[in-house]
Scaffold this active site. Structure first.
Site, PDB file in Angstrom:
ATOM      1  CG  ASP A  46      -1.668  -1.274   1.456  1.00 60.43           C
ATOM      2  OD1 ASP A  46      -2.127  -1.855   0.459  1.00 60.43           O
ATOM      3  OD2 ASP A  46      -1.800  -1.705   2.616  1.00 60.43           O
ATOM      4  CD  GLU A 253      -8.953  -2.818  -0.755  1.00 59.47           C
ATOM      5  OE1 GLU A 253      -9.396  -2.922   0.405  1.00 59.47           O
ATOM      6  OE2 GLU A 253      -8.193  -3.678  -1.250  1.00 59.47           O
TER       7      GLU A 253
END
Ligand code: FUB
Length: 353
Positions: A46, A253
């Protein structure tokens, strides 16, 4: 002589047929990755990249093999701290600055430090992070430091009015800051309707309007929301809002916002179909019109990215599971991102063809 010719032909047949099989059997063909992992001594995911003081800082999740059993809500993503990485230039040496914030130092912590982001203002660096509180509900926290690499000190409570996961903070040209956030499924966004929590909130059915990402304008101190959280609408080019069955295009997301030639580019992961897509708009709140795929599925279930400009080039930071082959033990990477003349983004394949 005839026997020798037959044996020779048989050997040639064996060689060609086995090499053809090898080409057809995808498990034997070795994948060639587009980019190498940026670090190999820890697992990272991420990646939110920023240019601070002419240096590239990467704020990633720190994946760890804690032995937590895999479940459908991502319980195996049981991260305990953050390490910040930096480098002087793309391709340069990467420095791991060690632990920048630990779960044990966050007063409201339950578990699971997921995808973070960072911002700089007021002579302060801000680290934003999603974390489950002691009741198991994801909220978004903020921690501050005088240095981009930390250590960071967390506020006593999560940001009031925040929920779900994957915060990203975007500074607009007029100096306003906005937080984009949200993630469905394990990220719990389906439990929030009109900013109210419903513990039993379910995912949408195929023909229902897809759950939309969220935005909130930040206060000047970058520690709270100035205005109430709003939904962002993502539409296709005919103006139709995506339904859940458009799951190769709808939001799941990993929000990110960047601006290019005056336009707002909202990018995100489609989760269960593993694309990084983007949609463009004329202001930070949208609506945003779907434009296409930026990054095709990588190796691993999750796909999560950030996009920044460094000098006159653009880069996408992303992750895959090249080092471990396991969903929850990922490694961050970077590659160049290119635009077409009309401002659309050239789709990236995470593997060399
Ligand atoms: O790293 C945990 C979660 O996986 C992130 O919050 C999601 O974006 C996905 O990458």
């Amino acid at each position: 002589m005839k026997l020798l010719k037959t044996i020779l032909l048989f050997v040639i047949y064996l060689i060609t047929s086995s090499s053809l099989h090898a080409q057809n059997d995808k498990s034997i063909v070795k994948k060639k990755y587009l980019s190498p992992p940026l670090v190999k001594h820890i697992y990272t995911a991420d990646p939110s990249a920023h240019l601070f003081n002419n240096k590239i800082y990467i704020y990633p999740s720190h994946d760890t093999a804690t032995g937590t059993k895999e479940d459908d809500d991502g319980g195996h993503f049981n991260m305990m701290d953050y390490h910040i990485l930096s480098m002087d230039s793309i391709g340069g040496k990467v420095t791991d600055h060690g632990i920048a914030l630990s779960l044990k130092n966050i007063p409201w912590a339950g578990k699971q430090l997921w995808a973070p982001d960072a911002a700089y203002a007021n002579n302060t660096y801000y680290l934003y992070f999603p974390l489950k509180d002691t009741a198991g509900v994801f909220k978004i926290g903020v921690a501050t430091s005088k240095k981009p690499e930390g250590p960071f000190k967390a506020e006593k409570l999560p940001i009031k009015g925040s929920y779900s996961i994957d915060p990203t903070v975007f500074k607009d040209d007029d100096g306003s800051y906005y937080m984009y956030f949200g993630g469905i499924w394990g990220g719990q966004l389906q439990r929030w309707d009109n900013n109210e929590y419903h513990a039993k909130g379910a995912l949408k059915k195929p023909n229902e309007i897809a759950i939309q990402p969220r935005i909130a304008k930040m206060t000047k101190d970058l520690k709270s929301f100035e205005k109430e959280v709003k939904e962002i609408v993502i539409k296709d080019k005919d103006g139709k809002i995506f339904t859940e069955k458009d799951n190769d295009k709808r939001f799941f997301e990993a929000s990110w916002m960047h601006k290019y030639n005056g336009k707002y580019y909202f990018s995100y992961s489609t989760g269960d179909t593993h694309n990084i897509c983007y949609a463009t708009g004329n202001n930070p709140y949208g609506p945003f019109t779907y434009q296409g795929v930026i990054l095709q599925p990588v190796e691993g279930w999750t796909n999560h990215h950030s996009i920044i400009q460094i000098k006159n080039k653009w880069y996408i930071f992303y992750h895959d599971v090249q080092l471990s082959g396991q969903t929850h033990l990922r490694n961050v990477k970077v590659t160049e991102l290119k635009y077409n003349k009309d401002g659309t983004i050239v789709t990236i394949n995470a593997f060399k063809l």
